[in-house]
Design a protein around this motif. Structure first.
Motif, PDB file in Angstrom:
ATOM      1  N   SER A   1       6.640   1.615 -18.865  1.00  0.00           N
ATOM      2  CA  SER A   1       6.710   0.152 -18.859  1.00  0.00           C
ATOM      3  C   SER A   1       7.964  -0.278 -19.599  1.00  0.00           C
ATOM      4  CB  SER A   1       5.464  -0.433 -19.524  1.00  0.00           C
ATOM      5  OG  SER A   1       5.565  -1.848 -19.613  1.00  0.00           O
ATOM      6  N   ILE A   2       8.687  -1.258 -19.045  1.00  0.00           N
ATOM      7  CA  ILE A   2       9.901  -1.755 -19.692  1.00  0.00           C
ATOM      8  C   ILE A   2       9.808  -3.265 -19.847  1.00  0.00           C
ATOM      9  CG2 ILE A   2      11.275   0.101 -18.674  1.00  0.00           C
ATOM     10  CD1 ILE A   2      12.462  -2.080 -16.787  1.00  0.00           C
ATOM     11  N   ASP A   3      10.568  -3.797 -20.808  1.00  0.00           N
ATOM     12  CA  ASP A   3      10.641  -5.247 -20.953  1.00  0.00           C
ATOM     13  C   ASP A   3      11.892  -5.759 -20.253  1.00  0.00           C
ATOM     14  OD1 ASP A   3      12.833  -4.764 -22.628  1.00  0.00           O
ATOM     15  OD2 ASP A   3      11.625  -4.924 -24.465  1.00  0.00           O
ATOM     16  N   MET A   4      12.113  -7.056 -20.312  1.00  0.00           N
ATOM     17  CA  MET A   4      13.228  -7.658 -19.582  1.00  0.00           C
ATOM     18  C   MET A   4      14.556  -7.494 -20.291  1.00  0.00           C
ATOM     19  SD  MET A   4      12.020  -8.461 -16.765  1.00  0.00           S
ATOM     20  CE  MET A   4      13.464  -9.297 -16.097  1.00  0.00           C
ATOM     21  N   GLU A   5      14.577  -6.793 -21.421  1.00  0.00           N
ATOM     22  CA  GLU A   5      15.833  -6.431 -22.082  1.00  0.00           C
ATOM     23  C   GLU A   5      16.223  -4.988 -21.783  1.00  0.00           C
ATOM     24  OE1 GLU A   5      13.465  -8.378 -23.916  1.00  0.00           O
ATOM     25  OE2 GLU A   5      14.741  -9.971 -23.085  1.00  0.00           O
ATOM     26  N   GLY A   6      15.406  -4.323 -20.991  1.00  0.00           N
ATOM     27  CA  GLY A   6      15.718  -2.946 -20.636  1.00  0.00           C
ATOM     28  C   GLY A   6      15.242  -1.926 -21.645  1.00  0.00           C
ATOM     29  N   HIS A   7      14.276  -2.299 -22.503  1.00  0.00           N
ATOM     30  CA  HIS A   7      13.735  -1.366 -23.482  1.00  0.00           C
ATOM     31  C   HIS A   7      12.377  -0.851 -23.016  1.00  0.00           C
ATOM     32  CE1 HIS A   7      16.566  -3.739 -26.040  1.00  0.00           C
ATOM     33  NE2 HIS A   7      16.848  -2.509 -26.475  1.00  0.00           N
ATOM     34  N   LEU A   8      12.108   0.387 -23.341  1.00  0.00           N
ATOM     35  CA  LEU A   8      10.827   0.991 -22.990  1.00  0.00           C
ATOM     36  C   LEU A   8       9.741   0.483 -23.919  1.00  0.00           C
ATOM     37  CD1 LEU A   8      12.049   4.634 -22.381  1.00  0.00           C
ATOM     38  CD2 LEU A   8      11.377   2.995 -20.653  1.00  0.00           C
ATOM     39  N   VAL A   9       8.630   0.126 -23.351  1.00  0.00           N
ATOM     40  CA  VAL A   9       7.492  -0.368 -24.127  1.00  0.00           C
ATOM     41  C   VAL A   9       6.444   0.729 -24.290  1.00  0.00           C
ATOM     42  CG1 VAL A   9       5.650  -2.089 -24.232  1.00  0.00           C
ATOM     43  CG2 VAL A   9       7.916  -2.718 -23.330  1.00  0.00           C
ATOM     44  N   ALA A  10       6.187   1.451 -23.227  1.00  0.00           N
ATOM     45  CA  ALA A  10       5.187   2.513 -23.252  1.00  0.00           C
ATOM     46  C   ALA A  10       5.487   3.484 -22.117  1.00  0.00           C
ATOM     47  CB  ALA A  10       3.774   1.941 -23.100  1.00  0.00           C
ATOM     48  N   ALA A  11       4.901   4.677 -22.220  1.00  0.00           N
ATOM     49  CA  ALA A  11       5.103   5.690 -21.187  1.00  0.00           C
ATOM     50  C   ALA A  11       3.971   6.703 -21.260  1.00  0.00           C
ATOM     51  CB  ALA A  11       6.452   6.386 -21.355  1.00  0.00           C
ATOM     52  N   ASN A  12       3.745   7.405 -20.166  1.00  0.00           N
ATOM     53  CA  ASN A  12       2.736   8.461 -20.191  1.00  0.00           C
ATOM     54  C   ASN A  12       3.381   9.788 -20.604  1.00  0.00           C
ATOM     55  OD1 ASN A  12       4.155   9.100 -17.871  1.00  0.00           O
ATOM     56  ND2 ASN A  12       2.353   9.484 -16.618  1.00  0.00           N
ATOM     57  N   ARG A  13       2.568  10.825 -20.690  1.00  0.00           N
ATOM     58  CA  ARG A  13       3.051  12.109 -21.185  1.00  0.00           C
ATOM     59  C   ARG A  13       4.140  12.685 -20.279  1.00  0.00           C
ATOM     60  NH1 ARG A  13      -1.490  14.602 -21.271  1.00  0.00           N
ATOM     61  NH2 ARG A  13      -2.029  13.992 -23.399  1.00  0.00           N
ATOM     62  N   ALA A  14       3.970  12.533 -18.947  1.00  0.00           N
ATOM     63  CA  ALA A  14       4.966  13.060 -18.013  1.00  0.00           C
ATOM     64  C   ALA A  14       6.318  12.380 -18.207  1.00  0.00           C
ATOM     65  CB  ALA A  14       4.483  12.880 -16.575  1.00  0.00           C
ATOM     66  N   ALA A  15       6.317  11.069 -18.487  1.00  0.00           N
ATOM     67  CA  ALA A  15       7.569  10.355 -18.725  1.00  0.00           C
ATOM     68  C   ALA A  15       8.199  10.819 -20.034  1.00  0.00           C
ATOM     69  CB  ALA A  15       7.310   8.854 -18.748  1.00  0.00           C
ATOM     70  N   GLY A  16       7.380  11.012 -21.071  1.00  0.00           N
ATOM     71  CA  GLY A  16       7.912  11.506 -22.329  1.00  0.00           C
ATOM     72  C   GLY A  16       8.579  12.857 -22.175  1.00  0.00           C
ATOM     73  N   GLN A  17       7.947  13.755 -21.414  1.00  0.00           N
ATOM     74  CA  GLN A  17       8.536  15.070 -21.178  1.00  0.00           C
ATOM     75  C   GLN A  17       9.847  14.951 -20.413  1.00  0.00           C
ATOM     76  OE1 GLN A  17       5.363  17.045 -19.133  1.00  0.00           O
ATOM     77  NE2 GLN A  17       4.282  17.633 -21.010  1.00  0.00           N
ATOM     78  N   LEU A  18       9.905  14.039 -19.454  1.00  0.00           N
ATOM     79  CA  LEU A  18      11.131  13.845 -18.688  1.00  0.00           C
ATOM     80  C   LEU A  18      12.253  13.315 -19.583  1.00  0.00           C
ATOM     81  CD1 LEU A  18      12.672  13.685 -15.976  1.00  0.00           C
ATOM     82  CD2 LEU A  18      11.687  11.399 -15.673  1.00  0.00           C
TER      83      LEU A  18
ATOM     84  N   VAL B   1      11.158  13.093 -25.280  1.00  0.00           N
ATOM     85  CA  VAL B   1      10.659  12.503 -26.523  1.00  0.00           C
ATOM     86  C   VAL B   1       9.135  12.540 -26.514  1.00  0.00           C
ATOM     87  CG1 VAL B   1      12.649  10.966 -26.794  1.00  0.00           C
ATOM     88  CG2 VAL B   1      10.632  10.159 -25.529  1.00  0.00           C
ATOM     89  N   ARG B   2       8.550  12.362 -27.724  1.00  0.00           N
ATOM     90  CA  ARG B   2       7.096  12.212 -27.780  1.00  0.00           C
ATOM     91  C   ARG B   2       6.711  10.821 -27.293  1.00  0.00           C
ATOM     92  NH1 ARG B   2       7.928  13.756 -33.129  1.00  0.00           N
ATOM     93  NH2 ARG B   2       7.099  11.714 -33.758  1.00  0.00           N
ATOM     94  N   VAL B   3       5.460  10.704 -26.857  1.00  0.00           N
ATOM     95  CA  VAL B   3       4.999   9.420 -26.331  1.00  0.00           C
ATOM     96  C   VAL B   3       5.091   8.328 -27.387  1.00  0.00           C
ATOM     97  CG1 VAL B   3       2.999   8.192 -25.394  1.00  0.00           C
ATOM     98  CG2 VAL B   3       3.510  10.492 -24.595  1.00  0.00           C
ATOM     99  N   ASP B   4       4.803   8.678 -28.654  1.00  0.00           N
ATOM    100  CA  ASP B   4       4.856   7.658 -29.698  1.00  0.00           C
ATOM    101  C   ASP B   4       6.280   7.285 -30.072  1.00  0.00           C
ATOM    102  OD1 ASP B   4       5.476  10.063 -30.840  1.00  0.00           O
ATOM    103  OD2 ASP B   4       4.231   9.805 -32.617  1.00  0.00           O
ATOM    104  N   GLU B   5       7.278   8.024 -29.595  1.00  0.00           N
ATOM    105  CA  GLU B   5       8.678   7.697 -29.853  1.00  0.00           C
ATOM    106  C   GLU B   5       9.283   6.829 -28.750  1.00  0.00           C
ATOM    107  OE1 GLU B   5      10.141  11.641 -32.314  1.00  0.00           O
ATOM    108  OE2 GLU B   5      10.257  11.658 -30.127  1.00  0.00           O
ATOM    109  N   VAL B   6       8.516   6.584 -27.686  1.00  0.00           N
ATOM    110  CA  VAL B   6       9.047   5.847 -26.541  1.00  0.00           C
ATOM    111  C   VAL B   6       9.333   4.379 -26.843  1.00  0.00           C
ATOM    112  CG1 VAL B   6       8.409   4.945 -24.261  1.00  0.00           C
ATOM    113  CG2 VAL B   6       8.118   7.370 -24.780  1.00  0.00           C
ATOM    114  N   PRO B   7       8.416   3.634 -27.490  1.00  0.00           N
ATOM    115  CA  PRO B   7       8.653   2.197 -27.673  1.00  0.00           C
ATOM    116  C   PRO B   7       9.984   1.905 -28.350  1.00  0.00           C
ATOM    117  CG  PRO B   7       6.397   2.739 -28.238  1.00  0.00           C
ATOM    118  CD  PRO B   7       7.103   4.039 -28.030  1.00  0.00           C
ATOM    119  N   GLY B   8      10.753   1.020 -27.721  1.00  0.00           N
ATOM    120  CA  GLY B   8      12.027   0.599 -28.294  1.00  0.00           C
ATOM    121  C   GLY B   8      13.223   1.346 -27.743  1.00  0.00           C
TER     122      GLY B   8
END
Length: 521
Positions: free
Chosen positions: A97-114, A117-124
């Protein structure tokens, strides 16, 4: 401790409840209003002890409008987050999930692996860090609608992105855009997924009609050729089941678990056939999808592509197809990028390709590239010895589709089927019997229920001179039969076995008609 209050939906009830916790010096960390009609309040009071709750509970239930208080394990939002996390984690495709500034808000485990980063490191995280050439927020604003199959390059791999915009308060204008959910699909696995759905109904050799001796020979040849990883050319008239045979060969080979895609080249404009097979780059032409399009070849990566009526391909298509057969490379329409794939080619035609080569309508070098392995499917009129068995199979299938009792063919109806010339072959037989089953009322199909047009009947006498006596006409028929069958049975002994007569008789007839081999029985 988490509490659920079953209560009346009235103004000020939340203030009255929270006041009791304030009197005890307890902080309410989180609160939610829920229930079907707003008739439930959920509170998270972290420092509330069991003894305090026992003391407070009678007081809380005395609050006007409160009908009951009980402990719960999760607040509604917490449960939704857990369920959503479990759902996203179960998906093999990266979802973010992204916001309208182009920052990641959340992601699943597959996205984190891609992303590494860890899933908890995705936001921001900024999306520019991974896709510097893509203005995704700008794309979302311009479209303000779902985008399917946007082509992306990420970590040297090609992905197709499905982008679902998120709006605030169920509005759909650009001003209400809050971001988007992006799902990534590996481009080289799209065809595999489509095929896994299709293959559930894909028939193998066991489902193909084999009651006729000529078809038994064909099936033996096909089973031997199926595992060979080389181009296969299937020849036969329309309606003989060339695509079914191609699918059976695919399933019986080493690529049987990989995609199988089919393209009918007949009647397609050159530009459409090219884009269907090879795909096109983003913005390749006016009206093209902005994200481009994958061709069937890319969707079939690792599998088999079936090109029906290959004799009708344009000269430009023939050149590109020849290039692909030579080194496995091609270019999408409007692209300078070379793409290399491992795909087996199976082609089919009802035309005489050598004649087309002589006329300059088909490339001879392409013909020799395609003609590595060859199967010839006989027409139905040459397999009438198996008509009764084939008709029974067609009737059984039709009865199942219609949902009626299984009818039977009368002897007269069977005789009519055997006496017909079948220009449309097995496909026509299936259609005729489907209609007959739908018309049958007494459990027996009679001749009058077999609606068979006379289309193509005159073609059986085409090329035969009907002038002269019966002996002259029969002699011309005999000459054409021997001319037709001798190349497939190139000795008097083989041809005699094929026609059920002595080899001396065949040798004499070959000599009489001046056909090669007449002097060498």
């Amino acid at each position: 401790m988490r509490l659920r209050f079953h209560c009346q939906n009235r103004i000020g009830i939340l203030r009255d409840i929270v006041a009791h916790f304030a009197d005890y010096g307890l902080n309410v960390a989180h609160g939610e209003v829920g229930g079907d009609h707003g008739n439930a309040i959920y509170l998270h009071v972290p420092n509330l002890l069991n003894a305090q709750f026992t003391t407070l509970r009678p007081e809380l239930e005395k609050v006007p409008g409160v009908f009951g208080v009980r402990r719960v394990s999760l607040l509604p939002s917490e449960r939704r987050h857990l369920e959503l996390d479990a759902l996203l984690s179960s998906l093999s495709d990266p979802v973010m999930s992204i916001d309208m500034e182009g920052h990641l808000v959340a992601a699943n485990r597959a996205a984190g692996q891609l992303l590494g980063v860890r899933v908890d490191e995705v936001p921001g995280l900024s999306l520019d860090r991974y896709l510097p050439d893509l203005d995704l927020p700008g794309l979302i604003r311009r479209n303000n609608a779902r985008v399917n199959g946007l082509r992306l390059q990420l970590h040297d791999a090609t992905y197709l992105a499905d982008i679902e915009p998120l709006h605030r308060e169920h509005l759909e204008d650009v001003a209400s855009l809050a971001g988007a959910v992006v799902t990534l699909h590996r481009a080289d696995r799209i065809g595999e997924r489509i095929y896994q759905v299709q293959r559930q109904a894909s028939p193998g050799f066991e489902s193909l009609f084999q009651a006729s001796p000529r078809l038994e020979v064909l099936m033996r040849e096909a089973r031997r050729m199926a595992p060979l990883d080389a181009p296969l050319l299937i020849q036969g008239e329309t309606g003989t089941g060339k695509e079914l045979l191609a699918r059976a060969c695919h399933l019986a080979g080493a690529r049987g678990q990989s995609p199988f895609m089919a393209l009918n080249c007949a009647g397609l404009p050159e530009s459409m056939a090219e884009t269907e097979l090879f795909g096109y780059a983003p913005g390749a032409f006016e009206g093209a999808r902005p994200e481009g399009k994958l061709g069937l070849l890319e969707l079939t990566s690792g599998g088999t592509i079936f090109l029906d009526e290959v004799g009708e391909t344009s000269p430009r298509m023939q050149v590109k197809l020849l290039r692909f057969l030579q080194d496995g490379g091609f270019r999408r329409v409007g692209s300078d990028e070379e793409t290399y794939l491992d795909v087996r080619i199976i082609c089919a035609t009802q035309q005489d390709l050598p004649s087309l080569c002589r006329e300059g309508r088909f490339r001879e070098d392409l013909y020799h590239r395609l003609n590595v392995l060859t199967l010839s499917v006989p027409p139905l009129r040459d397999c009438l010895d198996g008509m009764e068995t084939l008709a029974e199979q067609c009737i059984d299938r039709a009865a199942r589709q219609i949902g009626c009792a299984l009818p039977h063919l009368s002897p007269a109806a069977l005789a009519r089927l055997r006496g017909y010339h079948w220009p449309g072959n097995v496909r026509q037989l299936e259609n005729v019997l489907f209609q007959a089953v739908s018309l049958c009322e007494g459990g027996v199909i009679e001749p009058e229920q077999l609606r068979m047009p006379d289309v193509g009947q005159a073609a059986r006498l085409a090329g035969i001179d009907l002038d002269g006596s019966l002996a002259d006409i029969l002699g011309e028929v005999e000459r054409q039969v021997l001319n037709r069958l001798y190349p497939e049975n190139p000795s008097s002994r083989q041809l005699a076995r094929r026609l059920g007569v002595s080899h001396t008789t065949i040798a004499n007839k070959l000599k009489r008609h001046g056909i090669d081999g007449g002097d060498s029985p």
